[in-house]
Design an enzyme around this catalytic site. Sequence first.
Site, mmCIF file in Angstrom:
data_model
loop_
_atom_site.group_PDB
_atom_site.id
_atom_site.type_symbol
_atom_site.label_atom_id
_atom_site.label_comp_id
_atom_site.label_asym_id
_atom_site.label_seq_id
_atom_site.Cartn_x
_atom_site.Cartn_y
_atom_site.Cartn_z
ATOM 1 N N SER A 283 0.800 -1.147 0.003
ATOM 2 C CA SER A 283 -0.134 0.071 -0.017
ATOM 3 C C SER A 283 0.899 1.262 -0.023
ATOM 4 O O SER A 283 1.614 1.674 -0.795
ATOM 5 C CB SER A 283 -0.955 -0.061 1.319
ATOM 6 N N ASP B 13 -3.003 6.269 -3.391
ATOM 7 C CA ASP B 13 -1.681 5.684 -2.686
ATOM 8 C C ASP B 13 -1.127 4.410 -3.650
ATOM 9 O O ASP B 13 -1.572 4.200 -4.697
ATOM 10 C CB ASP B 13 -1.758 5.250 -1.211
ATOM 11 N N ASP C 53 -6.136 2.518 -2.708
ATOM 12 C CA ASP C 53 -7.468 2.725 -2.058
ATOM 13 C C ASP C 53 -7.323 3.883 -1.155
ATOM 14 O O ASP C 53 -8.187 4.202 -0.490
ATOM 15 C CB ASP C 53 -7.486 1.333 -1.146
#
Length: 547
Positions: A117, A281, A285
């Site tokens: 992430s 990012d 998300d």
Amino acid sequence: MTAPLPIKTVATKPFNDQRPGTSGLRKKTRVFQQPHYLANFVQSIFSSLEGFAGKALVVGGDGRFFNREAIQLILKMAAANGFGEIIVGRSGILSTPAASAVIRHDKAFGGIVLSASHNPGGPDADFGIKYNISNGGPAPEKITEAIFAHSKAIESYKTVEAADIDIDSLGETFIGATKVRIIDPVAIYRDLMASLFDFAAIRALFASGFTMKFDAMSAVTGPYAKAILEGDLGAAPGTVLNGEPLPDFGHHHPDPNLVHCKHLYDLAMSDASPDICAASDGDGDRNLVIGRGQFVTPSDSLAIIAANAHLAPGYKSGIAGVARSMPTSAAADRVAHKLHVGMYETPTGWKFFGNLLDAGKVTICGEESAGAGSNHVREKDGLWAILMWLNVLAARKQSVKEIVRAHWAEYGRNYYSRHDYEEVATEGANALVAALRAKLPTLAGQQFGALTVESADDFAYLDPIDGSMSRQQGVRILFAGGSRIVYRLSGTGTSGATLRVYIERYEPDAARHDLETQAALADLIALAEQLADISKHTGRDKPSVIT
Ligand code: VG1
Ligand code: CO
């Protein structure tokens, strides 16, 4: 279909550090590259699941370094473990929300998302892996704990001897009896967005001269943003910055906050600002939204989205309820109250929203960490949030600044900031939390300057749908009048510990809505240090990141 391949059983030994955190297992890339490390975890996932024989598994990632190698390994192991079909985003690309959309659209048994992430990527940075269930959302704790239990006892894993699959060409092929389908990573997601938002109105907005910059930070959202913003919606070419996913994200730290996206903030505050600046990012998300001269805190963004969602066609009949993670500001609570819909406060991490969404209790969810989403998938969704803003701007014919100001005037303003102390020594961080917990019973009723503690606890969540209990989800100190200090340790870091301190003050008086955030919170910030002895326990005299 070809004949099943002989299954190869590979002997292995457990690693003791494979407990998934807030969002899957995240480690240094080199940890994942150790022999058997990834295979052990993948086998532990499959061993925790039942009833998937012959069914479909979705696989994709944010394109970071080691994504391709990991996918080849997963393909062979999924075939050996008996999946009937594996659906892979071309070149191994699927944003986290797109993976969720594909799982739901193709009624897959589940999916594996490869991402760390917002953490940087590359051989010296981070990698991650996460399992999502058939609703498209992150596996609940019951499953992540089962995966961890398997990982501690594993003795072997199953794979097949097969050549690597060409994942760069669309189409179907087979590994033994298992079909591998390479899909366009954007198409299903793009159609879903078109079904939710008023694309015609947003197109008209862009055609009228509205301007935007969207920074994909050389991570996964580039192809999605180019197709939707510059393609479907007619935003000017060049609206999308850093639009090619790169294995090292071009050395960007793909966290769309005010530190790593400072250039966007500076642009938005300058005379040259477009009407809206936005970013997402590493895995697509999270979202950042900054209007001309107006930063929108993620907590405010959630509240404003909840208040205005009915302006988007997909939500025109209203919302069923709102959920936010506990550290997220209470701005959304006021909207839910006014709309007479349910409001739920959950622990940090999207996995806690899944049950509420599945049960139809809530439509909109969000977190202070730049995550917002809805029942369209079971992940937070960066581009969705940005498209929602564009839809609201098109419908209200006002600027971001006007909308934010009007919202505060109507509901009051929740001044909000998060102070992160990154990569501090784990021992000190644990000692800080232990000392705070010990103090909790004595705090209620105490007065600190103008602040009176109303209550103090360690947040525990009883899931109203499945009755599961999650304890120790963050120490919160609640003051009379709605101010709060919350402390918790991050569950996504890969070295040392990260202390997050969340600070909030509610200000109903519109005459006091123009303060600088850190100044408006100064007394609470000082008290947060005093109550937790942050500098003593962390050895830091200031946070490493302020958002
Ligand atoms: C952080 C955020 C949390 C978010 C999680 C995953 O977790 O605080 O709100 O859900 O990252 O986001 P933690 O445990 O580090 O505070 V993402 O975009 O990294 O998947
Ligand atoms: Co993310």
